[in-house]
Structure formats: structure tokens, C-alpha cells
Design a protein around this motif. Structure first.
Motif, PDB file in Angstrom:
ATOM      1  N   MET A   1       0.837  -1.182   0.000  1.00 58.44           N
ATOM      2  CA  MET A   1       0.000   0.000   0.000  1.00 58.44           C
ATOM      3  C   MET A   1       0.878   1.241   0.000  1.00 58.44           C
TER       4      MET A   1
ATOM      5  N   TYR B   1       3.265   5.376   9.174  1.00 54.58           N
ATOM      6  CA  TYR B   1       2.022   6.046   8.817  1.00 54.58           C
ATOM      7  C   TYR B   1       0.813   5.132   8.995  1.00 54.58           C
ATOM      8  N   LEU B   2       1.004   3.820   8.853  1.00 52.86           N
ATOM      9  CA  LEU B   2      -0.108   2.869   8.837  1.00 52.86           C
ATOM     10  C   LEU B   2      -1.001   2.893  10.078  1.00 52.86           C
TER      11      LEU B   2
ATOM     12  N   GLY C   1      -3.329   5.827   9.869  1.00 55.09           N
ATOM     13  CA  GLY C   1      -4.099   6.017   8.648  1.00 55.09           C
ATOM     14  C   GLY C   1      -3.661   7.255   7.876  1.00 55.09           C
TER      15      GLY C   1
ATOM     16  N   ASN D   1       1.588   5.056   0.679  1.00 55.86           N
ATOM     17  CA  ASN D   1       1.100   6.114   1.554  1.00 55.86           C
ATOM     18  C   ASN D   1       2.073   7.293   1.628  1.00 55.86           C
TER      19      ASN D   1
ATOM     20  N   SER E   1      -1.512   9.515   5.152  1.00 57.39           N
ATOM     21  CA  SER E   1      -0.988   9.375   3.804  1.00 57.39           C
ATOM     22  C   SER E   1      -0.717  10.745   3.221  1.00 57.39           C
ATOM     23  N   THR E   2       0.367  10.861   2.459  1.00 59.68           N
ATOM     24  CA  THR E   2       0.671  12.092   1.767  1.00 59.68           C
ATOM     25  C   THR E   2       0.459  11.926   0.262  1.00 59.68           C
ATOM     26  N   CYS E   3      -0.143  10.807  -0.136  1.00 62.46           N
ATOM     27  CA  CYS E   3      -0.448  10.525  -1.532  1.00 62.46           C
ATOM     28  C   CYS E   3      -1.731  11.228  -1.954  1.00 62.46           C
TER      29      CYS E   3
ATOM     30  N   SER F   1       6.231   3.675   0.680  1.00 63.45           N
ATOM     31  CA  SER F   1       5.385   3.255   1.790  1.00 63.45           C
ATOM     32  C   SER F   1       6.133   3.440   3.101  1.00 63.45           C
ATOM     33  N   CYS F   2       5.415   3.984   4.095  1.00 60.94           N
ATOM     34  CA  CYS F   2       6.008   4.203   5.404  1.00 60.94           C
ATOM     35  C   CYS F   2       5.207   3.441   6.455  1.00 60.94           C
TER      36      CYS F   2
ATOM     37  N   ARG G   1      -3.545   6.407  -3.776  1.00 58.48           N
ATOM     38  CA  ARG G   1      -3.875   5.533  -2.651  1.00 58.48           C
ATOM     39  C   ARG G   1      -4.677   4.337  -3.090  1.00 58.48           C
TER      40      ARG G   1
END
Length: 66
Positions: free
Chosen positions: A1, A50-51, A54, A3, A56-58, A46-47, A63
């Protein structure tokens, strides 16, 4: 994923490379090898940190995997 957005990725790669270079040339000591983390997360997009939040900088399109 994915993010990590484009600007975030570029900044991570630059910071990662700068820290690694500084460690390599002895400017900051061995802790500079921590630069491998932002470099790696910037390259893969992917970081894991961040997960749980939730975050995200996308863009929304990225996403979704598109």
C-alpha cells in the motif's frame, strides 16, 4: 500500500542520502546510517509508521493503486 506522496518521497530520499553521505565521510558518526530508513521508505513509497494512524501524503488516486 502506497502512503508516501511524491514530495514526501523526494524529501525522504534527499535526507536519507545526506545522512548516509555524512556518516560515510565521518562528519556525523555512525548514527547517520539511520538515513537508510527514509531512503528505503522514499524509494518504495510506503512508510510503516504512517499505517497505524491512517496517514498518507499521496493523492487519493494513488492511494487506490491507480
Amino acid at each position: 500500500m502506497f502512503n508516501v506522496g511524491t514530495l514526501d518521497r523526494v524529501v525522504r530520499v534527499i535526507i536519507g542520502l545526506a545522512l548516509i553521505a555524512a556518516a560515510w565521510f565521518g562528519s556525523i558518526g555512525a548514527w547517520g546510517w539511520i538515513g537508510l530508513l527514509p531512503l528505503f521508505t522514499g524509494l518504495i513509497g510506503s512508510c510503516p509508521a504512517y499505517l497505524p494512524f491512517g496517514f498518507s501524503t499521496c493523492s487519493p488516486k494513488r492511494r487506490q493503486g491507480g
